[in-house]
Design a protein around this motif. Structure first.
Motif, mmCIF file in Angstrom:
data_model
loop_
_atom_site.group_PDB
_atom_site.id
_atom_site.type_symbol
_atom_site.label_atom_id
_atom_site.label_comp_id
_atom_site.label_asym_id
_atom_site.label_seq_id
_atom_site.Cartn_x
_atom_site.Cartn_y
_atom_site.Cartn_z
ATOM 1 N N ARG A 20 1.050 -1.004 -0.104
ATOM 2 C CA ARG A 20 0.082 0.010 0.241
ATOM 3 C C ARG A 20 0.843 1.249 0.251
ATOM 4 N N SER A 21 1.676 1.179 0.844
ATOM 5 C CA SER A 21 2.874 2.531 0.912
ATOM 6 C C SER A 21 3.414 2.862 -0.305
ATOM 7 N N LYS A 22 3.822 1.662 -1.225
ATOM 8 C CA LYS A 22 4.467 1.981 -2.439
ATOM 9 C C LYS A 22 3.401 2.475 -3.685
ATOM 10 N N ARG A 23 2.189 2.048 -3.255
ATOM 11 C CA ARG A 23 1.068 2.669 -4.217
ATOM 12 C C ARG A 23 0.836 4.081 -3.850
ATOM 13 N N ARG A 24 1.114 4.247 -2.955
ATOM 14 C CA ARG A 24 0.494 5.999 -2.501
ATOM 15 C C ARG A 24 1.761 7.094 -3.060
ATOM 16 N N ARG A 25 1.261 8.130 -3.648
ATOM 17 C CA ARG A 25 2.216 9.044 -4.190
ATOM 18 C C ARG A 25 2.712 9.928 -2.861
ATOM 19 N N LYS A 26 3.898 10.020 -2.530
ATOM 20 C CA LYS A 26 4.180 10.991 -1.523
ATOM 21 C C LYS A 26 4.088 12.579 -2.039
ATOM 22 N N PRO A 27 3.254 13.128 -1.139
ATOM 23 C CA PRO A 27 2.962 14.813 -1.246
ATOM 24 C C PRO A 27 4.452 15.429 -1.651
ATOM 25 N N GLY A 28 4.586 16.331 -2.615
ATOM 26 C CA GLY A 28 6.047 16.963 -2.943
ATOM 27 C C GLY A 28 6.270 18.167 -2.222
ATOM 28 N N ASN A 29 5.113 18.512 -1.301
ATOM 29 C CA ASN A 29 5.283 19.874 -0.421
ATOM 30 C C ASN A 29 5.531 19.624 1.018
ATOM 31 N N LEU A 30 5.947 18.569 1.441
ATOM 32 C CA LEU A 30 6.279 18.176 2.529
ATOM 33 C C LEU A 30 7.601 18.828 3.069
ATOM 34 N N PRO A 31 7.764 19.135 4.529
ATOM 35 C CA PRO A 31 8.917 19.725 5.023
ATOM 36 C C PRO A 31 9.876 18.742 5.185
ATOM 37 N N PRO A 32 11.203 19.075 4.953
ATOM 38 C CA PRO A 32 12.308 18.164 4.863
ATOM 39 C C PRO A 32 12.256 17.456 6.435
ATOM 40 N N GLY A 33 13.011 16.214 6.288
ATOM 41 C CA GLY A 33 13.127 15.415 7.711
ATOM 42 C C GLY A 33 13.750 14.214 7.309
ATOM 43 N N PRO A 34 14.023 13.274 8.198
ATOM 44 C CA PRO A 34 14.751 11.910 8.189
ATOM 45 C C PRO A 34 13.972 11.140 7.533
ATOM 46 N N ALA A 35 14.448 10.270 6.492
ATOM 47 C CA ALA A 35 13.659 9.357 5.792
ATOM 48 C C ALA A 35 12.984 8.083 6.727
ATOM 49 N N GLY A 36 13.972 7.529 7.671
ATOM 50 C CA GLY A 36 13.364 6.407 8.436
ATOM 51 C C GLY A 36 13.447 5.168 7.854
ATOM 52 N N LEU A 37 13.037 4.151 8.345
ATOM 53 C CA LEU A 37 12.984 2.873 7.535
ATOM 54 C C LEU A 37 11.694 2.478 7.224
ATOM 55 N N PRO A 38 11.509 1.546 6.459
ATOM 56 C CA PRO A 38 10.063 1.193 6.026
ATOM 57 C C PRO A 38 9.244 0.622 7.402
ATOM 58 N N LEU A 39 7.994 1.079 7.353
ATOM 59 C CA LEU A 39 7.315 0.502 8.381
ATOM 60 C C LEU A 39 7.328 1.150 9.773
ATOM 61 N N TYR A 62 17.731 19.810 9.504
ATOM 62 C CA TYR A 62 16.616 20.115 8.581
ATOM 63 C C TYR A 62 15.842 21.248 8.962
ATOM 64 N N GLY A 63 16.135 22.070 9.822
ATOM 65 C CA GLY A 63 15.492 23.397 10.085
ATOM 66 C C GLY A 63 14.341 23.417 10.930
ATOM 67 N N PRO A 64 13.813 24.458 11.137
ATOM 68 C CA PRO A 64 12.664 24.574 12.375
ATOM 69 C C PRO A 64 11.340 23.810 12.192
ATOM 70 N N LEU A 65 11.262 23.304 11.059
ATOM 71 C CA LEU A 65 9.908 22.639 10.788
ATOM 72 C C LEU A 65 10.465 21.268 9.831
ATOM 73 N N MET A 66 10.011 20.116 10.587
ATOM 74 C CA MET A 66 10.358 18.857 9.890
ATOM 75 C C MET A 66 9.172 17.939 9.700
ATOM 76 N N TYR A 67 9.354 17.202 8.823
ATOM 77 C CA TYR A 67 8.291 15.763 8.583
ATOM 78 C C TYR A 67 9.196 14.665 9.072
ATOM 79 N N LEU A 68 8.405 13.732 9.725
ATOM 80 C CA LEU A 68 8.770 12.549 10.028
ATOM 81 C C LEU A 68 7.776 11.513 10.122
ATOM 82 N N LYS A 69 8.280 10.106 10.179
ATOM 83 C CA LYS A 69 7.124 9.155 10.558
ATOM 84 C C LYS A 69 7.303 8.331 11.861
ATOM 85 N N LEU A 70 6.477 8.057 12.415
ATOM 86 C CA LEU A 70 6.671 7.369 13.507
ATOM 87 C C LEU A 70 5.614 6.056 13.386
#
Length: 351
Positions: A20-39, A62-70
């Motif tokens: 499912r995650s591979k099928r989703r298109r990741k939005p291109g306007n997200l703030p920078p942040g660490p990529a992290g690992l799958p899942l 990455y600056g004062p605004l970051m995007y990441l996944k938990l």
């Protein structure tokens, strides 16, 4: 066969999630942040370092605004006051509703409190209750004698302990101080420090805090949510919820008795019950219980934590503590914060 079924239960949801995650298109306007690992995202890094230190390190890159996944949950992190103000003030309607975490939903009676309720007509009504009836300037001033009494008791206790050169657990004393003020203001009750009733009460407080800050697979890895049930976390959450629900119900029953103590007149529970009786607001008992949870925990924990961190910062910065000692600041009649005040003597001894 049993092992094969267990393997499917563990691996199949993970494979489906990857697809499912591979099928989703990741939005291109997200703030920078660490990529992290799958899942798992950056979970492996978060658990290894204190959270505030980890985000401080990331902000330098990455600056004062970051995007990441938990896990599967996207997280936006603001690390500067200017960015936080933009989110909390300018863009508040976009960010004001909190995520529906499992323990928060359960302990807030499915979001019928104020702090965790989504932005809605209900939230606006409950905010009106707080502003007009619970936290108005007149109401806050009416509780001043309680604050002064508890502050005097705290200073006296710390002074006596410091005079005997005893080790002082400031976290315990400050937490008891703030929680006692809120108990008297909200419930009209005071628990004596060290009594059996006090110990039982603070035990269920610790259990509640543990649930609120605890980890549940459902929140970050929905495909592994069944593990919360298997590991007994759902049953533990239900047990803590029932304990507090019984506590709230006993408080309501006490306030509804005609022979209740005078200390309960005009407290938060009394005000909410009066509003319900008058029909001024639609307040089912479960909604009152949810608000009481906010009144107690939002006040006790935040104030105690702030005071402890302030003391810690002064202790780690002796020059700032020295300047503070030389400043006379009246906090209430009979209580002056200056270099002879026991709070400062204890802070210095606490080093």
């Amino acid at each position: 066969m049993e092992y094969f079924l267990l393997f499917l239960l563990l691996v199949l949801p993970i494979l489906l999630s990857v697809i499912r995650s591979k099928r989703r298109r990741k939005p291109g306007n997200l703030p920078p942040g660490p990529a992290g690992l799958p899942l798992i995202g950056i979970f492996h890094q978060v658990v290894a370092t204190p959270l505030h230190e980890y985000f401080c390190q990331l902000s330098k890159e990455y600056g004062p605004l970051m995007y990441l996944k938990l896990g599967s949950r996207p997280v936006l992190v603001a690390t500067s006051s200017r960015t936080a103000e933009e989110i909390l003030k300018t863009q508040d309607l976009a960010f004001c509703s909190r995520p529906a975490m499992l323990s928060l939903r359960k302990l807030s009676y499915e979001g019928f409190d104020i702090a965790f309720a989504p932005y809605s007509e209900y939230w606006r009504e409950m905010r009106k209750v707080c502003v007009l009836h619970l936290l108005s300037a007149t109401r806050v001033r009416s509780f001043r004698p309680i604050r002064e009494d508890e502050a005097s008791r705290l200073v006296q206790q710390l002074s006596e302990l410091a005079a005997r050169a005893e080790t002082i657990n400031m976290n315990e004393h400050i937490t008891f101080f703030t929680s006692t003020i809120i108990s008297r203001v909200a419930f009209g009750k005071r628990y004596e420090h060290g009594s059996g009733e006090s110990k039982a009460f603070y035990q269920i407080i610790r259990e509640f805090q543990g649930m609120m800050s605890g980890f549940f697979f459902t929140d970050y890895f929905p495909w592994l949510g069944w593990l919360d049930k298997v590991l007994g976390k759902i049953d533990e959450l239900e047990r803590v919820y029932k304990k507090w629900d019984l506590f709230y119900q006993e408080l309501l029953d006490e306030h509804l008795r005609p022979d209740r103590p005078k200390s309960m007149d005009g407290d938060v529970v009394d005000i909410l019950l009066q509003l319900r009786k008058d029909g001024s607001f639609d307040l089912p008992l479960n909604h009152i219980k949810a608000v009481l949870m906010n009144v107690y925990f939002a006040s006790t924990d935040t104030i105690a934590t702030t005071v402890i961190w302030a003391l810690t910062a002064l202790i780690k910065n002796p020059s700032a503590l020295k300047k503070k000692e030389d400043i006379d600041t009246d906090i209430s009649p009979g209580l002056t914060m200056h270099k002879k005040n026991p709070l400062f003597l204890v802070a210095k001894k606490f080093v």
